[in-house]
Every structure is written in structure tokens, then in C-alpha cells.
Design a protein around this motif. Structure first.
Motif, mmCIF file in Angstrom:
data_model
loop_
_atom_site.group_PDB
_atom_site.id
_atom_site.type_symbol
_atom_site.label_atom_id
_atom_site.label_comp_id
_atom_site.label_asym_id
_atom_site.label_seq_id
_atom_site.Cartn_x
_atom_site.Cartn_y
_atom_site.Cartn_z
ATOM 1 N N SER A 258 -5.581 -8.846 16.020
ATOM 2 C CA SER A 258 -4.376 -8.565 16.346
ATOM 3 C C SER A 258 -4.146 -7.288 17.066
ATOM 4 C CB SER A 258 -3.389 -9.066 15.220
ATOM 5 O OG SER A 258 -1.994 -8.823 15.579
ATOM 6 N N ASP A 259 -3.087 -7.156 17.863
ATOM 7 C CA ASP A 259 -2.820 -5.928 18.303
ATOM 8 C C ASP A 259 -1.796 -5.014 17.391
ATOM 9 O OD1 ASP A 259 -0.732 -7.828 18.655
ATOM 10 O OD2 ASP A 259 -0.149 -6.880 20.855
ATOM 11 N N HIS A 260 -1.383 -5.824 16.203
ATOM 12 C CA HIS A 260 -0.790 -5.058 14.761
ATOM 13 C C HIS A 260 -1.858 -5.282 13.786
ATOM 14 C CE1 HIS A 260 3.433 -5.731 16.445
ATOM 15 N NE2 HIS A 260 2.903 -6.415 17.152
ATOM 16 N N VAL A 261 -1.956 -3.905 13.217
ATOM 17 C CA VAL A 261 -2.655 -3.970 11.946
ATOM 18 C C VAL A 261 -1.825 -4.033 10.659
ATOM 19 C CG1 VAL A 261 -4.282 -2.306 13.160
ATOM 20 C CG2 VAL A 261 -2.587 -1.305 11.733
ATOM 21 N N PRO A 262 -2.675 -4.588 9.628
ATOM 22 C CA PRO A 262 -1.771 -4.843 8.488
ATOM 23 C C PRO A 262 -1.447 -3.239 7.624
ATOM 24 C CG PRO A 262 -3.950 -6.047 8.314
ATOM 25 C CD PRO A 262 -3.780 -5.067 9.456
ATOM 26 N N CYS A 263 -0.298 -3.301 6.864
ATOM 27 C CA CYS A 263 0.373 -2.168 6.272
ATOM 28 C C CYS A 263 0.644 -2.752 4.890
ATOM 29 C CB CYS A 263 1.568 -1.926 6.786
ATOM 30 S SG CYS A 263 1.759 -1.284 8.539
ATOM 31 N N MET A 264 0.529 -1.862 3.828
ATOM 32 C CA MET A 264 0.743 -2.500 2.461
ATOM 33 C C MET A 264 1.133 -1.154 1.723
ATOM 34 S SD MET A 264 -2.056 -3.677 -0.483
ATOM 35 C CE MET A 264 -2.854 -2.236 -0.842
ATOM 36 N N VAL A 265 2.247 -1.809 0.694
ATOM 37 C CA VAL A 265 2.652 -0.763 -0.289
ATOM 38 C C VAL A 265 2.180 -1.206 -1.496
ATOM 39 C CG1 VAL A 265 4.313 0.426 1.505
ATOM 40 C CG2 VAL A 265 5.076 -1.282 -0.301
ATOM 41 N N GLU A 266 2.226 -0.108 -2.664
ATOM 42 C CA GLU A 266 1.928 -0.614 -3.775
ATOM 43 C C GLU A 266 2.939 -0.167 -4.655
ATOM 44 O OE1 GLU A 266 -1.392 -0.367 -7.682
ATOM 45 O OE2 GLU A 266 -1.841 0.281 -5.546
ATOM 46 N N LEU A 267 3.764 -0.891 -5.444
ATOM 47 C CA LEU A 267 4.866 -0.501 -6.248
ATOM 48 C C LEU A 267 4.456 -0.339 -7.668
ATOM 49 C CD1 LEU A 267 7.632 -2.880 -4.638
ATOM 50 C CD2 LEU A 267 7.550 -0.321 -4.510
ATOM 51 N N ALA A 268 4.810 0.355 -8.560
ATOM 52 C CA ALA A 268 4.425 0.384 -9.924
ATOM 53 C C ALA A 268 5.831 0.162 -10.879
ATOM 54 C CB ALA A 268 4.022 2.021 -10.379
ATOM 55 N N LEU A 269 5.611 -1.145 -11.222
ATOM 56 C CA LEU A 269 6.723 -1.801 -11.803
ATOM 57 C C LEU A 269 6.508 -1.631 -13.431
ATOM 58 C CD1 LEU A 269 7.240 -4.647 -9.169
ATOM 59 C CD2 LEU A 269 8.532 -2.558 -9.332
#
Length: 269
Positions: A258-269
Motif C-alpha cells: 500500500s502507499d500507506h504504512v501501518p501505525c500503532m499505539v500501545e495503551l497501558a490500561l
């Protein structure tokens, strides 16, 4: 401490690029993956294939050939009804779910904002008018709802709002995705309910940050003329839970990327 990893990716056709999900899962190990531009009607959505990647809980909203959003989850989820018919077009650009998470449900919104065509003129370009109208409706919707607790908004918002969200602020001012009217509109949406920019939480505003590189570049990596079109926003109460982020730039070099790349955030819940 329990955590929740939420990834977002404009996959640019879920059926064409579903083999790449194995690479994404290996690299990011997300609990939740939000997809945009799935380009797949609901009756043809590859549920069994995607469940095989470790996501037993899937919600999707799609149409033939373009648009489409989906949420893949390792955790139980519930689709939230009452979605507006954005701009009266019924074009599958938003999906809302409540995800089972440590400490209680997290409300998650997956958006795919119209790209807006090539000409940044509302009168001359109906696609650009649609984009501005969509963001205006989303802003009013967000403001009316207010700062809801434990909420996350992700997706391809198709606007790079900050100076260092594009490779050249000066040269991009007249290019759709970074024009002042779009930047003002997206900033208004973000401020409407106090959304916190989760990626910029980790990367200061004076540093370059991209999530998209054009197919038109002969060598995207050497040119590095990127834009940050993909976003993760969290409600104010979750800002302090942000523990980590990843922008998976190597994904732009995958076969049939894809022309986009994956992004991720991690939440400490």
C-alpha cells in the motif's frame, strides 16, 4: 500492567493485500487492527482468511471497488449503531465499535476521509468540496458528543496538518492534503472534543513524521517525500496511558505494498 495495542492501516484493497497482514501481525502483534479503503463489498469480505491471522472478532462496512472500513480484533467487540450517513452518500467511511479492554470498554472509531482530488478549490472540484464537507460534519458530530471517556479515533484522515507532517511545508501549501483550509478543518475536528494526537505525543512537532509515500515516486525511499495522512487520536483521559508507538515504515517496501504504512499505539490500561 495490561495493555491494548491498536493499529491502523489504509490497506488499499483487503483482498489484494491480505497476505501482507501476516507481515503486519509479525511486526506489530496488534490486539486491534483498523483498516481503511478495503474496496470490498460486505458479502465478499474474506472473514475466514482474516480470522486465521488471529482476529476472531471482525466488523466491516464495505462497498464494491472503493472506500470501506473494517475493525479486526482479538478482543470481543460490539458494533455501535447510530452512525451518521456522512454527506448523505452512504459510502462506508466510518465504523464505530466498543472493544472489551482492561478497565472497561474502549470506544473506537475508524475513519476514512475523502482524499479530495487534485485541485484545492471547492467550486472547481466537487471532490475537494466533499472532503471539506465531510470534515465539517465530523467536527460537528464530535463536538456534539463531547470528550467521551476511553475513546480512540483512528484512520486515514487524508490531511497532514503540521509543518513537519510533509516533506516540504512551503511546496505543499497549495497541494491537496496540506492546504491551509484543510489544516484548519482538521485542527478544528481535533479540538472539537479535545482529542489528543497520539503519534505526535511521541514524536515532537519539529521532527518529520510520515505515514504515506506516493506510488508516483520512482524510488520512494530515496526521495522520502512523505506525508502524515494517517492518525491516531485518543480522548484526554487516555493521553496518560500512551506507552509506545510504531510507524512501520518498512511496510512501504513490501511486495505489492500500500502507499500507506501501518501505525500503532500501545495503551497501558
Amino acid at each position: 500492567m495490561p495493555s491494548l495495542r491498536i493499529a491502523t492501516w489504509n490497506i488499499n484493497s483487503v483482498r489484494l493485500r491480505r497476505p501482507l497482514l501476516a507481515e503486519l501481525v509479525k511486526a506489530l502483534d496488534p490486539d486491534i487492527l483498523c483498516l481503511q479503503e478495503t474496496k470490498c463489498p460486505d458479502e465478499l469480505f474474506p472473514l475466514d482468511d482474516l480470522r486465521a491471522f488471529g482476529f476472531p472478532h471482525i466488523a466491516h462496512k464495505g462497498m464494491k471497488g472503493y472506500n470501506g472500513v473494517a475493525v479486526l480484533s482479538r478482543r470481543p467487540l460490539q458494533v455501535l449503531d447510530g452512525d451518521p450517513d456522512w454527506c448523505g452518500k452512504g459510502d462506508c467511511r466510518h465504523l464505530a465499535v466498543a472493544v472489551d479492554a482492561p478497565g472497561g470498554p474502549v470506544e473506537l472509531h475508524d475513519f476514512y476521509v475523502p482524499a479530495g482530488g487534485d485541485t484545492p478549490d471547492r467550486e472547481a472540484n466537487p471532490k475537494f468540496a466533499h472532503k471539506l464537507d465531510f470534515v465539517a460534519e465530523a467536527t460537528a458530530w464530535s463536538a456534539a458528543r463531547g470528550a467521551k471517556a476511553r475513546s480512540v479515533l483512528v484512520g486515514d484522515l487524508n490531511i497532514a496538518p503540521l509543518e513537519h507532517d510533509v516533506w516540504s511545508h512551503r511546496q505543499m501549501l497549495g497541494v491537496v492534503s496540506h492546504t491551509p483550509v484543510e489544516v484548519e478543518a482538521l485542527t478544528g475536528w481535533q479540538h472539537s472534543a479535545g482529542w489528543h494526537d497520539a503519534l505526535r505525543h511521541f514524536v515532537p512537532a519539529d521532527q518529520k513524521l510520515y505515514t504515506w509515500w506516493s506510488y508516483r515516486a520512482k524510488d520512494w525511499e530515496a526521495a522520502d517525500r512523505g506525508r502524515r495522512l494517517d492518525h491516531v487520536w485518543v480522548s484526554p483521559d487516555l493521553a496518560g496511558a500512551l506507552a509506545r508507538h510504531v510507524v512501520l515504515k518498512p511496510a512501504r517496501g513490501w511486495a505489492q505494498a500500500s502507499d500507506h504504512v501501518p501505525c500503532m499505539v500501545e495503551l497501558a490500561l
